[in-house]
Design a protein around this motif. Structure first.
Motif, PDB file in Angstrom:
ATOM      1  N   HIS A 118     -10.414   1.500  39.265  1.00 33.27           N
ATOM      2  CA  HIS A 118     -10.339   1.005  37.878  1.00 33.27           C
ATOM      3  C   HIS A 118     -11.723   1.056  37.255  1.00 33.27           C
ATOM      4  O   HIS A 118     -12.726   1.211  37.964  1.00 33.27           O
ATOM      5  CB  HIS A 118      -9.819  -0.441  37.871  1.00 33.27           C
ATOM      6  CG  HIS A 118     -10.782  -1.392  38.525  1.00 33.27           C
ATOM      7  ND1 HIS A 118     -10.832  -1.572  39.885  1.00 33.27           N
ATOM      8  CD2 HIS A 118     -11.776  -2.162  38.005  1.00 33.27           C
ATOM      9  CE1 HIS A 118     -11.793  -2.430  40.171  1.00 33.27           C
ATOM     10  NE2 HIS A 118     -12.394  -2.800  39.046  1.00 33.27           N
ATOM     11  N   ASP A 120     -14.323  -1.248  34.692  1.00 32.14           N
ATOM     12  CA  ASP A 120     -14.525  -2.569  34.087  1.00 32.14           C
ATOM     13  C   ASP A 120     -14.875  -2.307  32.626  1.00 32.14           C
ATOM     14  O   ASP A 120     -16.007  -1.894  32.332  1.00 32.14           O
ATOM     15  CB  ASP A 120     -15.692  -3.311  34.757  1.00 32.14           C
ATOM     16  CG  ASP A 120     -15.358  -3.757  36.180  1.00 32.14           C
ATOM     17  OD1 ASP A 120     -14.302  -3.368  36.710  1.00 32.14           O
ATOM     18  OD2 ASP A 120     -16.183  -4.489  36.751  1.00 32.14           O
ATOM     19  N   HIS A 174     -14.054   2.566  40.136  1.00 30.23           N
ATOM     20  CA  HIS A 174     -14.433   2.029  41.445  1.00 30.23           C
ATOM     21  C   HIS A 174     -13.292   1.192  42.002  1.00 30.23           C
ATOM     22  O   HIS A 174     -12.400   0.778  41.247  1.00 30.23           O
ATOM     23  CB  HIS A 174     -15.724   1.197  41.333  1.00 30.23           C
ATOM     24  CG  HIS A 174     -15.614   0.059  40.370  1.00 30.23           C
ATOM     25  ND1 HIS A 174     -15.824   0.207  39.014  1.00 30.23           N
ATOM     26  CD2 HIS A 174     -15.272  -1.242  40.541  1.00 30.23           C
ATOM     27  CE1 HIS A 174     -15.634  -0.949  38.408  1.00 30.23           C
ATOM     28  NE2 HIS A 174     -15.293  -1.856  39.311  1.00 30.23           N
ATOM     29  N   ARG A 203     -21.252 -10.381  34.859  1.00 25.46           N
ATOM     30  CA  ARG A 203     -21.088  -9.536  33.669  1.00 25.46           C
ATOM     31  C   ARG A 203     -21.566 -10.249  32.409  1.00 25.46           C
ATOM     32  O   ARG A 203     -21.396 -11.449  32.265  1.00 25.46           O
ATOM     33  CB  ARG A 203     -19.613  -9.194  33.467  1.00 25.46           C
ATOM     34  CG  ARG A 203     -18.985  -8.415  34.587  1.00 25.46           C
ATOM     35  CD  ARG A 203     -17.522  -8.357  34.377  1.00 25.46           C
ATOM     36  NE  ARG A 203     -16.835  -7.578  35.399  1.00 25.46           N
ATOM     37  CZ  ARG A 203     -15.582  -7.789  35.743  1.00 25.46           C
ATOM     38  NH1 ARG A 203     -14.897  -8.757  35.156  1.00 25.46           N
ATOM     39  NH2 ARG A 203     -15.008  -7.049  36.648  1.00 25.46           N
TER      40      ARG A 203
HETATM   41 FE    FE Z   1     -14.316  -3.726  38.904  1.00 28.31          FE
END
Ligand code: FE
Length: 206
Positions: A118, A120, A174, A203
């Motif tokens: 996926h 982010d 990843h 994040r």
């Molecule tokens: Fe991720």
């Protein structure tokens, strides 16, 4: 520290054993106050194999309504616990970014858990890097390119390792192929019993 792809930096043993132990205690405390929950895929409602929680002002959640950031735990309704200072310091050392992180996603992998490939990309700020720290059992991690069809490579992430995805690697696909069996862990915490792994992803969201 090695640059495994443009913008992807792997810091082996970024956290020494004492720092791993302290961080494990702090994250155990986060989990006590903000219990792990089972996220679900948007639309299908299929449960993830990992369990999650968060600390920081925002937390990433996923359920039938979609992927998003929320200021409160989906089950308790409480604000997420504050981010431990150690994580803010790790971000300062690793991120090379002007603003602090707002979210720390805590992913708990039992020995059978995995995470499909996926990106982010639920963050408004895609300039800030992703900083992730591993604790507990090792895993086989997979890193691809910015398109799903790009070639991928895999490598082991072990307890104490830090991975930074920045610049051209920020939107790389990843995932986690599998958790590697570990008969012993250097971290004597019940949270890792049975060979579990915790990944912390820091994040910037807004
Ligand atoms: Fe991720």
């Amino acid at each position: 520290m090695s640059e495994i792809a443009p913008g992807a930096f792997l810091h082996r043993g970024f956290l020494d054993e004492a720092a791993q132990e302290s961080l494990t205690r702090e994250i155990t405390d986060v989990i006590t106050r903000a219990p792990l929950f089972v996220p679900r895929m948007p639309r299908t409602g299929k449960p993830f194999s990992v369990r999650m929680t968060n600390c920081g002002s925002l937390g990433w959640v996923s359920d039938a309504r979609g992927y998003r950031y929320e200021p409160r735990h989906p089950e308790t309704g409480e604000p997420w616990p504050a981010m431990p200072r150690r994580l803010l310091e790790a971000w300062k050392q690793l991120a090379n970014y002007h603003s602090p992180p707002e979210a720390c996603l805590v992913n708990f992998y039992g020995p059978k858990a995995r995470m499909g490939l996926h990106q982010d990309r639920d963050e408004q700020d895609l300039e800030a890097p992703l900083v992730s720290l591993s604790l507990g059992a090792s895993c086989r991690f997979r890193l691809g390119g910015a398109r799903r069809a790009d070639p991928t490579r895999s490598f082991v992430l072990a307890s104490g390792d830090a991975l930074v995805l920045s610049g051209p690697a920020r939107l790389c696909f990843h995932g986690v192929d599998r958790i590697l069996p570990s008969l012993t862990t250097a971290l004597a915490s019940p949270v890792f019993e049975g060979g579990a792994r915790i990944n912390l992803t820091l994040r910037r969201v807004t």
